[in-house]
Design a protein around this motif. Structure first.
Motif, PDB file in Angstrom:
ATOM      1  N   ALA A   1       0.830  -1.203   0.000  1.00 47.17           N
ATOM      2  CA  ALA A   1       0.000   0.000   0.000  1.00 47.17           C
ATOM      3  C   ALA A   1       0.861   1.248   0.000  1.00 47.17           C
ATOM      4  CB  ALA A   1      -0.911  -0.001   1.229  1.00 47.17           C
ATOM      5  N   GLY A   2       0.441   2.228  -0.781  1.00 42.02           N
ATOM      6  CA  GLY A   2       1.094   3.529  -0.819  1.00 42.02           C
ATOM      7  C   GLY A   2       0.048   4.618  -0.878  1.00 42.02           C
ATOM      8  N   ASN A   3       0.498   5.844  -1.000  1.00 46.83           N
ATOM      9  CA  ASN A   3      -0.431   6.966  -1.046  1.00 46.83           C
ATOM     10  C   ASN A   3      -1.373   6.894  -2.242  1.00 46.83           C
ATOM     11  OD1 ASN A   3      -1.225   9.686   0.006  1.00 46.83           O
ATOM     12  ND2 ASN A   3      -0.537  10.326  -2.021  1.00 46.83           N
ATOM     13  N   LEU A   4      -0.923   6.254  -3.313  1.00 45.83           N
ATOM     14  CA  LEU A   4      -1.735   6.150  -4.526  1.00 45.83           C
ATOM     15  C   LEU A   4      -2.648   4.928  -4.519  1.00 45.83           C
ATOM     16  CD1 LEU A   4       0.887   7.126  -7.253  1.00 45.83           C
ATOM     17  CD2 LEU A   4      -0.780   8.585  -6.096  1.00 45.83           C
ATOM     18  N   GLY A   5      -2.606   4.151  -3.437  1.00 46.88           N
ATOM     19  CA  GLY A   5      -3.413   2.936  -3.374  1.00 46.88           C
ATOM     20  C   GLY A   5      -2.528   1.711  -3.273  1.00 46.88           C
ATOM     21  N   GLN A   6      -3.038   0.583  -3.727  1.00 48.53           N
ATOM     22  CA  GLN A   6      -2.322  -0.680  -3.613  1.00 48.53           C
ATOM     23  C   GLN A   6      -1.618  -1.028  -4.907  1.00 48.53           C
ATOM     24  OE1 GLN A   6      -4.425  -4.617  -2.931  1.00 48.53           O
ATOM     25  NE2 GLN A   6      -3.741  -4.193  -0.846  1.00 48.53           N
ATOM     26  N   ALA A   7      -0.362  -1.454  -4.773  1.00 48.00           N
ATOM     27  CA  ALA A   7       0.417  -1.865  -5.940  1.00 48.00           C
ATOM     28  C   ALA A   7       0.750  -3.347  -5.808  1.00 48.00           C
ATOM     29  CB  ALA A   7       1.700  -1.039  -6.048  1.00 48.00           C
ATOM     30  N   THR A   8       0.913  -4.011  -6.954  1.00 44.06           N
ATOM     31  CA  THR A   8       1.265  -5.430  -6.975  1.00 44.06           C
ATOM     32  C   THR A   8       2.737  -5.580  -7.346  1.00 44.06           C
ATOM     33  OG1 THR A   8      -0.984  -6.044  -7.648  1.00 44.06           O
ATOM     34  CG2 THR A   8       0.743  -7.672  -7.998  1.00 44.06           C
ATOM     35  N   LEU A   9       3.466  -6.311  -6.518  1.00 46.73           N
ATOM     36  CA  LEU A   9       4.888  -6.530  -6.752  1.00 46.73           C
ATOM     37  C   LEU A   9       5.084  -7.635  -7.780  1.00 46.73           C
ATOM     38  CD1 LEU A   9       6.023  -6.475  -3.004  1.00 46.73           C
ATOM     39  CD2 LEU A   9       6.030  -4.568  -4.633  1.00 46.73           C
ATOM     40  N   GLN A  10       6.164  -7.554  -8.539  1.00 49.68           N
ATOM     41  CA  GLN A  10       6.416  -8.510  -9.606  1.00 49.68           C
ATOM     42  C   GLN A  10       6.809  -9.870  -9.030  1.00 49.68           C
ATOM     43  OE1 GLN A  10       8.927  -7.089 -12.907  1.00 49.68           O
ATOM     44  NE2 GLN A  10       8.762  -5.038 -12.022  1.00 49.68           N
ATOM     45  N   GLU A  11       6.014 -10.869  -9.331  1.00 47.23           N
ATOM     46  CA  GLU A  11       6.289 -12.233  -8.858  1.00 47.23           C
ATOM     47  C   GLU A  11       7.645 -12.721  -9.365  1.00 47.23           C
ATOM     48  OE1 GLU A  11       6.162 -15.874  -7.161  1.00 47.23           O
ATOM     49  OE2 GLU A  11       4.536 -14.433  -6.884  1.00 47.23           O
ATOM     50  N   ALA A  12       7.994 -12.359 -10.579  1.00 47.70           N
ATOM     51  CA  ALA A  12       9.233 -12.846 -11.181  1.00 47.70           C
ATOM     52  C   ALA A  12      10.463 -12.386 -10.412  1.00 47.70           C
ATOM     53  CB  ALA A  12       9.326 -12.387 -12.637  1.00 47.70           C
ATOM     54  N   ILE A  13      10.349 -11.255  -9.720  1.00 49.08           N
ATOM     55  CA  ILE A  13      11.480 -10.748  -8.929  1.00 49.08           C
ATOM     56  C   ILE A  13      11.247 -11.010  -7.448  1.00 49.08           C
ATOM     57  CG2 ILE A  13      12.753  -8.685  -8.254  1.00 49.08           C
ATOM     58  CD1 ILE A  13      12.107  -7.539 -11.040  1.00 49.08           C
ATOM     59  N   TYR A  14      10.142 -10.523  -6.925  1.00 48.27           N
ATOM     60  CA  TYR A  14       9.905 -10.608  -5.489  1.00 48.27           C
ATOM     61  C   TYR A  14       9.661 -12.048  -5.035  1.00 48.27           C
ATOM     62  CZ  TYR A  14       9.751  -5.545  -5.120  1.00 48.27           C
ATOM     63  OH  TYR A  14      10.088  -4.213  -5.122  1.00 48.27           O
ATOM     64  N   GLY A  15       8.937 -12.815  -5.847  1.00 50.62           N
ATOM     65  CA  GLY A  15       8.685 -14.202  -5.488  1.00 50.62           C
ATOM     66  C   GLY A  15       9.970 -15.005  -5.405  1.00 50.62           C
ATOM     67  N   ARG A  16      10.850 -14.799  -6.359  1.00 54.35           N
ATOM     68  CA  ARG A  16      12.121 -15.540  -6.373  1.00 54.35           C
ATOM     69  C   ARG A  16      13.015 -15.126  -5.213  1.00 54.35           C
ATOM     70  NH1 ARG A  16      14.771 -14.492 -11.844  1.00 54.35           N
ATOM     71  NH2 ARG A  16      16.273 -16.058 -11.089  1.00 54.35           N
ATOM     72  N   ILE A  17      13.008 -13.838  -4.869  1.00 56.62           N
ATOM     73  CA  ILE A  17      13.807 -13.387  -3.725  1.00 56.62           C
ATOM     74  C   ILE A  17      13.252 -13.989  -2.434  1.00 56.62           C
ATOM     75  CG2 ILE A  17      14.337 -11.360  -2.300  1.00 56.62           C
ATOM     76  CD1 ILE A  17      14.701  -9.796  -4.918  1.00 56.62           C
ATOM     77  N   LEU A  18      11.936 -13.995  -2.298  1.00 51.21           N
ATOM     78  CA  LEU A  18      11.326 -14.581  -1.107  1.00 51.21           C
ATOM     79  C   LEU A  18      11.618 -16.077  -1.021  1.00 51.21           C
ATOM     80  CD1 LEU A  18       7.929 -12.671  -1.152  1.00 51.21           C
ATOM     81  CD2 LEU A  18       9.652 -12.545   0.666  1.00 51.21           C
ATOM     82  N   ASP A  19      11.661 -16.747  -2.154  1.00 58.31           N
ATOM     83  CA  ASP A  19      11.990 -18.171  -2.141  1.00 58.31           C
ATOM     84  C   ASP A  19      13.399 -18.411  -1.594  1.00 58.31           C
ATOM     85  OD1 ASP A  19       9.516 -18.837  -3.179  1.00 58.31           O
ATOM     86  OD2 ASP A  19      10.226 -18.988  -5.257  1.00 58.31           O
ATOM     87  N   GLN A  20      14.309 -17.498  -1.872  1.00 56.72           N
ATOM     88  CA  GLN A  20      15.663 -17.622  -1.346  1.00 56.72           C
ATOM     89  C   GLN A  20      15.678 -17.539   0.182  1.00 56.72           C
ATOM     90  OE1 GLN A  20      18.771 -18.098  -2.974  1.00 56.72           O
ATOM     91  NE2 GLN A  20      17.376 -18.711  -4.623  1.00 56.72           N
ATOM     92  N   PHE A  21      14.731 -16.775   0.732  1.00 59.88           N
ATOM     93  CA  PHE A  21      14.670 -16.592   2.186  1.00 59.88           C
ATOM     94  C   PHE A  21      13.717 -17.579   2.872  1.00 59.88           C
ATOM     95  CE2 PHE A  21      16.074 -12.196   1.089  1.00 59.88           C
ATOM     96  CZ  PHE A  21      17.148 -12.102   1.974  1.00 59.88           C
ATOM     97  N   ALA A  22      13.131 -18.487   2.118  1.00 60.26           N
ATOM     98  CA  ALA A  22      12.043 -19.313   2.648  1.00 60.26           C
ATOM     99  C   ALA A  22      12.463 -20.207   3.805  1.00 60.26           C
ATOM    100  CB  ALA A  22      11.436 -20.162   1.530  1.00 60.26           C
ATOM    101  N   ASP A  23      13.757 -20.515   3.927  1.00 62.26           N
ATOM    102  CA  ASP A  23      14.219 -21.347   5.042  1.00 62.26           C
ATOM    103  C   ASP A  23      14.496 -20.534   6.301  1.00 62.26           C
ATOM    104  OD1 ASP A  23      16.473 -19.991   4.236  1.00 62.26           O
ATOM    105  OD2 ASP A  23      17.729 -21.777   3.984  1.00 62.26           O
ATOM    106  N   HIS A  24      14.245 -19.214   6.229  1.00 61.76           N
ATOM    107  CA  HIS A  24      14.397 -18.315   7.381  1.00 61.76           C
ATOM    108  C   HIS A  24      15.835 -18.292   7.913  1.00 61.76           C
ATOM    109  CE1 HIS A  24      10.068 -17.849   7.340  1.00 61.76           C
ATOM    110  NE2 HIS A  24       9.950 -19.161   7.356  1.00 61.76           N
ATOM    111  N   GLN A  25      16.778 -18.356   6.984  1.00 59.10           N
ATOM    112  CA  GLN A  25      18.187 -18.214   7.336  1.00 59.10           C
ATOM    113  C   GLN A  25      18.707 -16.893   6.775  1.00 59.10           C
ATOM    114  OE1 GLN A  25      19.841 -20.333   9.469  1.00 59.10           O
ATOM    115  NE2 GLN A  25      17.736 -21.099   9.636  1.00 59.10           N
ATOM    116  N   PRO A  26      19.642 -16.241   7.489  1.00 58.15           N
ATOM    117  CA  PRO A  26      20.169 -14.957   7.010  1.00 58.15           C
ATOM    118  C   PRO A  26      20.869 -15.103   5.660  1.00 58.15           C
ATOM    119  CG  PRO A  26      20.722 -15.305   9.331  1.00 58.15           C
ATOM    120  CD  PRO A  26      20.186 -16.598   8.818  1.00 58.15           C
TER     121      PRO A  26
END
Length: 508
Positions: free
Chosen positions: A332-357
């Protein structure tokens, strides 16, 4: 009789909130995103620490030596109890700002923080604080300060004044602050029901008054009913801080750095055309109707070269503190809700999925994504609360015992209270939200109850001893069978989703 409150509400305690922006570890990403040099924080100070939960979580979970003051002795006493148990050696006092500011035993500070203080104190106290910062903040040191801002508060100022005047004039002596608040809000609603011209010209005021009526009265008392209350423009804040030689560095709200979330193309172009960075911030507040600012100021800003910035960014480590499947790709931002790119954000989140630094350098090696995209994604995901910065392994090892002691006390208090909903993580150097029942499940584990069903039994016994019942979907559960079934379901979900994260954060 001497009034030691200086017009500040003192007959009702502040909430037991935790404010992650006060964590000095967060400075690094904010500064590096702007290519600014940041200090390593050895000594830190929080002015007006309230119940002291933030100060204690940060003191226990980091190697930083903390000092601070809050004029309310009841709040300072609670803060001192936490500090004594953790063994953090945080020096927390109940002195007024003027008295604390001239203590001869205070060190010079790398970092000074004020959250929710500046807008609610007198000009005299503001002068004391600015002088303290001038004298005690080191060159290169950082000030974190949050405050109510114009223009977002402009329409509400007359209504706030009306509420406090009703409390002063119409409230009965000795009535207590909560009945006076309730009476003032009831009168405001009665006034708005007459459809005054003020409400017609400021249609958002009615909804804001309604929202206030639904809020915690401890919060409302301190937010709206102090004698001094002054929303301030960014320009005015800069004028106040000028004698302390401070420069605005950046927002402590990471998402503020992403202009596309908050500003139209035309607004971005207008701001780009303004050469003065301070006036640019003032105009930006008009564009977004800013109501509350959270800012970092620095005594002597130093720009990093592109190489220095990139090297420092690549070394920064982060950890996922939410279940991977529950991280939203909506922001959410001042202009409303934005959707993050799955191709970038999803892959980055997958790297962190094991909850390790993981560091940004590790992400760059693992993903075929530009470093600029990784940098922005980490800023956004940190801004939404999905990621948190990680301190060094040496600091994690050093602080683990203090966090264990503090968390043991907080979990013990959770047996009878739902107000303290944060625990300390030596991994993030600060607090992590852990609601009451999750704390009680952890407490059951610490007492050698191994299975979720046993945790549920443990919590059920605590609740029945105190005459408390669970509420599900707004309805109280009456029978022991219903309550145990619900607690067991919650314990199983906790074991599957939250417990692995708390283990990774060295809380469990």
């Amino acid at each position: 009789m001497t009034d030691w409150t200086a017009g500040y509400v003192a007959d009702i305690g502040y909430t037991y909130g935790y404010y992650t922006e006060l964590n000095p570890l967060r400075i690094k990403l904010a500064f590096l995103n702007q290519a600014l040099a940041f200090p390593e924080v050895g000594n830190a100070c929080e002015l007006g620490f309230g119940q002291g939960l933030s100060a204690n979580l940060h003191a226990a979970a980091s190697v930083t030596q903390w000092s601070g003051t809050d004029f309310n002795p009841a709040q300072a006493g609670f803060a001192q109890e936490l500090a004594a148990v953790s063994g953090s050696e945080a020096r927390l006092y109940d002195q007024a700002f003027a008295e604390f500011a001239h203590r001869p035993d205070l060190p010079d500070f790398d970092y000074i923080g004020l959250h929710g203080i500046w807008s609610w104190i007198s000009d005299e106290n503001r002068t004391v604080i600015v002088d303290f910062i001038r004298r005690k903040l080191k060159v290169g040191g950082v000030l974190y300060i949050s405050y109510n801002t114009q223009p977002g508060w402009a329409a509400m100022v007359p209504m706030r004044d009306l509420l406090t005047e009703h409390s002063d004039v119409m409230g009965a002596p000795g009535q207590g602050i909560v009945p006076r608040i309730n009476a003032a809000l009831a009168f405001a609603e009665k006034l708005l029901a007459t459809n005054p011209s003020y409400a017609k010209a400021n249609p958002q005021v009615a909804s804001r008054v309604k929202k206030i009526t639904e809020q915690n009265r401890n919060y409302v008392a301190h937010e709206y009913f102090n004698r001094d209350w002054m929303p301030m423009s960014f320009t005015k804040m800069a004028q106040w801080l000028a004698p302390a030689k401070l420069q605005w560095a950046c927002s402590a709200n990471y998402l503020e750095a992403i202009d596309t979330l908050h500003l139209t193309t035309e607004q971005q172009a207008l701001l780009t055309s303004i050469p003065d960075p301070m006036f640019r911030q003032t105009v930006r507040d008009f564009c977004v109707n800013q109501q509350f600012r959270k800012d970092y100021w620095v005594k002597g800003a130093r720009q990093l070269s592109p190489l220095e910035q990139a090297e420092a960014l690549r070394s920064q480590r982060f950890i996922l503190i939410q279940p991977r499947a529950e991280v939203s790709l909506k922001v959410a931002g001042n202009l409303g809700q934005a959707t993050l790119q799955e191709a970038i954000y999803g892959r980055i989140l997958d790297q962190f999925a094991d909850h390790q630094p993981r560091s940004l350098a590790q992400l760059e090696q693992a993903l075929q994504v530009s470093f600029a995209q990784i940098q922005q994604a980490v800023v956004v995901l940190s801004g939404t609360g999905a990621l948190a910065a990680v301190q060094s392994d040496a600091h994690i090892a050093t602080t683990k015992r203090a966090t264990e002691r503090l968390n043991a006390l907080l979990m013990h208090k959770a047996r009878s209270s739902s107000e303290l909903v944060y625990l300390a993580s030596p991994v993030t150097g600060g607090g992590i939200a852990v609601p009451r029942f999750h704390q009680l499940f952890l407490l059951a584990r610490a007492q050698n109850h191994q299975q979720p069903a046993e945790w549920a039994q443990f919590v059920y016994k605590l609740l029945t001893t105190q005459g408390q019942r669970l509420v599900k979907e707004g309805k109280a559960l009456d029978t022991a069978q219903e309550q145990l079934a619900e607690l067991t379901a919650q314990a199983n979900r906790f074991a599957q989703k939250q417990l692995p994260i708390l283990k990774a954060l060295h809380i469990a």
